[in-house]
Scaffold this motif. Structure first.
Motif, PDB file in Angstrom:
ATOM      1  N   ALA A  39       0.847  -1.196   0.000  1.00 47.82           N
ATOM      2  CA  ALA A  39       0.000   0.000   0.000  1.00 47.82           C
ATOM      3  C   ALA A  39       0.880   1.243   0.000  1.00 47.82           C
ATOM      4  CB  ALA A  39      -0.913  -0.008   1.221  1.00 47.82           C
ATOM      5  N   THR A  40       0.442   2.261  -0.661  1.00 54.46           N
ATOM      6  CA  THR A  40       1.203   3.503  -0.766  1.00 54.46           C
ATOM      7  C   THR A  40       1.258   4.201   0.584  1.00 54.46           C
ATOM      8  OG1 THR A  40       0.489   3.745  -3.038  1.00 54.46           O
ATOM      9  CG2 THR A  40       1.365   5.703  -1.963  1.00 54.46           C
ATOM     10  N   PRO A  41       2.473   4.415   1.127  1.00 58.36           N
ATOM     11  CA  PRO A  41       2.579   5.154   2.379  1.00 58.36           C
ATOM     12  C   PRO A  41       2.353   6.652   2.135  1.00 58.36           C
ATOM     13  CG  PRO A  41       4.765   4.590   1.574  1.00 58.36           C
ATOM     14  CD  PRO A  41       3.773   3.972   0.619  1.00 58.36           C
ATOM     15  N   PRO A  42       2.159   7.416   3.192  1.00 56.15           N
ATOM     16  CA  PRO A  42       1.917   8.843   3.014  1.00 56.15           C
ATOM     17  C   PRO A  42       3.176   9.632   2.645  1.00 56.15           C
ATOM     18  CG  PRO A  42       1.962   8.304   5.335  1.00 56.15           C
ATOM     19  CD  PRO A  42       2.058   6.999   4.576  1.00 56.15           C
ATOM     20  N   HIS A  43       4.311   8.973   2.566  1.00 59.83           N
ATOM     21  CA  HIS A  43       5.582   9.624   2.255  1.00 59.83           C
ATOM     22  C   HIS A  43       6.344   8.746   1.272  1.00 59.83           C
ATOM     23  CE1 HIS A  43       7.030   6.595   5.027  1.00 59.83           C
ATOM     24  NE2 HIS A  43       6.149   7.042   5.895  1.00 59.83           N
ATOM     25  N   PRO A  44       7.399   9.222   0.641  1.00 60.36           N
ATOM     26  CA  PRO A  44       8.170   8.388  -0.290  1.00 60.36           C
ATOM     27  C   PRO A  44       8.692   7.134   0.422  1.00 60.36           C
ATOM     28  CG  PRO A  44       8.882  10.667  -0.423  1.00 60.36           C
ATOM     29  CD  PRO A  44       7.940  10.571   0.741  1.00 60.36           C
ATOM     30  N   ASP A  45       8.685   6.002  -0.283  1.00 61.42           N
ATOM     31  CA  ASP A  45       9.127   4.760   0.342  1.00 61.42           C
ATOM     32  C   ASP A  45      10.623   4.508   0.169  1.00 61.42           C
ATOM     33  OD1 ASP A  45       9.423   3.849  -2.306  1.00 61.42           O
ATOM     34  OD2 ASP A  45       7.573   2.701  -2.238  1.00 61.42           O
ATOM     35  N   PHE A  46      11.293   5.233  -0.694  1.00 60.06           N
ATOM     36  CA  PHE A  46      12.730   5.101  -0.932  1.00 60.06           C
ATOM     37  C   PHE A  46      13.129   3.672  -1.296  1.00 60.06           C
ATOM     38  CE2 PHE A  46      12.389   8.931   1.611  1.00 60.06           C
ATOM     39  CZ  PHE A  46      13.117   9.817   0.860  1.00 60.06           C
ATOM     40  N   PHE A  47      12.236   2.944  -1.951  1.00 56.13           N
ATOM     41  CA  PHE A  47      12.547   1.613  -2.440  1.00 56.13           C
ATOM     42  C   PHE A  47      13.752   1.716  -3.363  1.00 56.13           C
ATOM     43  CE2 PHE A  47      11.891  -1.781  -5.625  1.00 56.13           C
ATOM     44  CZ  PHE A  47      11.822  -2.881  -4.788  1.00 56.13           C
ATOM     45  N   GLY A  48      14.769   0.931  -3.113  1.00 59.52           N
ATOM     46  CA  GLY A  48      15.979   0.967  -3.926  1.00 59.52           C
ATOM     47  C   GLY A  48      17.105   1.777  -3.330  1.00 59.52           C
ATOM     48  N   ALA A  49      16.894   2.384  -2.166  1.00 57.77           N
ATOM     49  CA  ALA A  49      17.948   3.183  -1.540  1.00 57.77           C
ATOM     50  C   ALA A  49      19.098   2.304  -1.059  1.00 57.77           C
ATOM     51  CB  ALA A  49      17.386   3.991  -0.373  1.00 57.77           C
ATOM     52  N   ALA A  50      18.820   1.052  -0.737  1.00 59.01           N
ATOM     53  CA  ALA A  50      19.856   0.114  -0.288  1.00 59.01           C
ATOM     54  C   ALA A  50      19.702  -1.188  -1.053  1.00 59.01           C
ATOM     55  CB  ALA A  50      19.724  -0.133   1.214  1.00 59.01           C
ATOM     56  N   LEU A  51      20.790  -1.657  -1.639  1.00 56.08           N
ATOM     57  CA  LEU A  51      20.803  -2.918  -2.375  1.00 56.08           C
ATOM     58  C   LEU A  51      21.886  -3.813  -1.790  1.00 56.08           C
ATOM     59  CD1 LEU A  51      20.688  -1.542  -6.035  1.00 56.08           C
ATOM     60  CD2 LEU A  51      18.768  -2.287  -4.643  1.00 56.08           C
ATOM     61  N   ARG A  52      21.609  -5.100  -1.704  1.00 57.83           N
ATOM     62  CA  ARG A  52      22.603  -6.056  -1.203  1.00 57.83           C
ATOM     63  C   ARG A  52      22.413  -7.371  -1.946  1.00 57.83           C
ATOM     64  NH1 ARG A  52      26.073  -7.255   3.409  1.00 57.83           N
ATOM     65  NH2 ARG A  52      26.850  -9.276   2.762  1.00 57.83           N
ATOM     66  N   GLY A  53      23.475  -7.917  -2.467  1.00 57.21           N
ATOM     67  CA  GLY A  53      23.397  -9.176  -3.192  1.00 57.21           C
ATOM     68  C   GLY A  53      24.395 -10.181  -2.664  1.00 57.21           C
ATOM     69  N   GLY A  54      24.393 -11.343  -3.275  1.00 54.69           N
ATOM     70  CA  GLY A  54      25.396 -12.351  -2.963  1.00 54.69           C
ATOM     71  C   GLY A  54      25.030 -13.310  -1.849  1.00 54.69           C
ATOM     72  N   THR A  55      23.823 -13.264  -1.323  1.00 49.16           N
ATOM     73  CA  THR A  55      23.398 -14.165  -0.262  1.00 49.16           C
ATOM     74  C   THR A  55      22.188 -14.957  -0.747  1.00 49.16           C
ATOM     75  OG1 THR A  55      24.134 -12.596   1.410  1.00 49.16           O
ATOM     76  CG2 THR A  55      22.623 -14.296   2.137  1.00 49.16           C
ATOM     77  N   ASP A  56      22.198 -16.258  -0.504  1.00 50.07           N
ATOM     78  CA  ASP A  56      21.076 -17.113  -0.889  1.00 50.07           C
ATOM     79  C   ASP A  56      20.132 -17.247   0.296  1.00 50.07           C
ATOM     80  OD1 ASP A  56      19.349 -18.932  -1.975  1.00 50.07           O
ATOM     81  OD2 ASP A  56      20.751 -20.612  -1.906  1.00 50.07           O
ATOM     82  N   LEU A  57      19.101 -16.407   0.340  1.00 54.11           N
ATOM     83  CA  LEU A  57      18.176 -16.402   1.468  1.00 54.11           C
ATOM     84  C   LEU A  57      17.092 -17.462   1.380  1.00 54.11           C
ATOM     85  CD1 LEU A  57      17.764 -12.572   1.907  1.00 54.11           C
ATOM     86  CD2 LEU A  57      19.030 -14.128   3.360  1.00 54.11           C
ATOM     87  N   ASP A  58      16.689 -17.823   0.182  1.00 53.49           N
ATOM     88  CA  ASP A  58      15.594 -18.784   0.058  1.00 53.49           C
ATOM     89  C   ASP A  58      16.080 -20.207  -0.185  1.00 53.49           C
ATOM     90  OD1 ASP A  58      16.463 -18.384  -2.524  1.00 53.49           O
ATOM     91  OD2 ASP A  58      14.529 -17.709  -3.292  1.00 53.49           O
ATOM     92  N   GLY A  59      17.405 -20.422  -0.168  1.00 57.32           N
ATOM     93  CA  GLY A  59      17.964 -21.762  -0.249  1.00 57.32           C
ATOM     94  C   GLY A  59      17.825 -22.448  -1.595  1.00 57.32           C
ATOM     95  N   ASN A  60      17.675 -21.693  -2.680  1.00 60.12           N
ATOM     96  CA  ASN A  60      17.527 -22.319  -3.993  1.00 60.12           C
ATOM     97  C   ASN A  60      18.853 -22.454  -4.742  1.00 60.12           C
ATOM     98  OD1 ASN A  60      18.058 -19.708  -4.795  1.00 60.12           O
ATOM     99  ND2 ASN A  60      16.177 -19.451  -5.976  1.00 60.12           N
ATOM    100  N   GLY A  61      19.967 -22.100  -4.099  1.00 58.09           N
ATOM    101  CA  GLY A  61      21.274 -22.236  -4.729  1.00 58.09           C
ATOM    102  C   GLY A  61      21.697 -21.047  -5.564  1.00 58.09           C
ATOM    103  N   HIS A  62      20.884 -20.002  -5.629  1.00 58.44           N
ATOM    104  CA  HIS A  62      21.210 -18.800  -6.401  1.00 58.44           C
ATOM    105  C   HIS A  62      21.265 -17.604  -5.469  1.00 58.44           C
ATOM    106  CE1 HIS A  62      20.545 -20.965 -10.137  1.00 58.44           C
ATOM    107  NE2 HIS A  62      19.421 -21.425  -9.615  1.00 58.44           N
ATOM    108  N   PRO A  63      22.234 -16.702  -5.673  1.00 63.66           N
ATOM    109  CA  PRO A  63      22.274 -15.503  -4.818  1.00 63.66           C
ATOM    110  C   PRO A  63      21.064 -14.608  -5.083  1.00 63.66           C
ATOM    111  CG  PRO A  63      23.895 -15.334  -6.575  1.00 63.66           C
ATOM    112  CD  PRO A  63      23.309 -16.712  -6.660  1.00 63.66           C
ATOM    113  N   ASP A  64      20.534 -14.040  -4.018  1.00 67.87           N
ATOM    114  CA  ASP A  64      19.369 -13.170  -4.109  1.00 67.87           C
ATOM    115  C   ASP A  64      19.794 -11.706  -4.018  1.00 67.87           C
ATOM    116  OD1 ASP A  64      17.481 -15.317  -4.158  1.00 67.87           O
ATOM    117  OD2 ASP A  64      17.804 -15.572  -2.013  1.00 67.87           O
ATOM    118  N   LEU A  65      18.960 -10.831  -4.527  1.00 65.53           N
ATOM    119  CA  LEU A  65      19.164  -9.394  -4.405  1.00 65.53           C
ATOM    120  C   LEU A  65      18.166  -8.873  -3.386  1.00 65.53           C
ATOM    121  CD1 LEU A  65      20.332  -6.641  -5.324  1.00 65.53           C
ATOM    122  CD2 LEU A  65      18.514  -6.602  -7.055  1.00 65.53           C
ATOM    123  N   LEU A  66      18.677  -8.229  -2.342  1.00 65.01           N
ATOM    124  CA  LEU A  66      17.808  -7.595  -1.348  1.00 65.01           C
ATOM    125  C   LEU A  66      17.690  -6.121  -1.684  1.00 65.01           C
ATOM    126  CD1 LEU A  66      19.205  -9.141   1.932  1.00 65.01           C
ATOM    127  CD2 LEU A  66      17.071  -9.677   0.796  1.00 65.01           C
TER     128      LEU A  66
END
Length: 114
Positions: A39-66
């Protein structure tokens, strides 16, 4: 390559552009554009301000992008599915600071002066 654009969408919401690479380098157009799905918050959500990769969080053998989304207390995995919900609070005590007081008392009870 993932490039965050925290205020890049309509309504000052964030985007993440994902560029594919090959023998000739990066493609000039993004292969994917990620947007937060909430849902749209009343202020900017800044989605994309922080990116992190190289960790497999869901255990499928591929690195995920957070992708961090300030303001909605959410980080999303590359597919746009929320996987982490976080919240934080800051309390300051005492609420008033006396500039004449040149020391403090630590939780251990010891006194520190400066």
């Amino acid at each position: 390559v993932a490039v965050g654009a925290p205020l890049g969408a309509d309504g000052r919401h964030g985007l993440v552009h994902v560029y594919s690479g090959g023998e000739l380098g990066l493609s000039p157009r993004p292969s994917q554009v990620l947007r937060g799905q909430w849902a749209t918050p009343p202020h900017p959500d800044f989605f994309g301000a922080a990116l992190r990769g190289g960790t497999d969080l869901d255990g499928n053998g591929h690195p995920d992008l957070l992708v961090g989304a300030f303001g909605v207390d959410t980080a999303v995995v590359f597919r746009g599915r929320p996987i982490v919900h976080a919240s934080a609070a800051l309390s300051i005590a005492p609420t008033m600071v006396n500039p004449e007081e040149r020391g403090c008392v630590l939780d251990s009870g010891s006194h520190v002066a400066w």
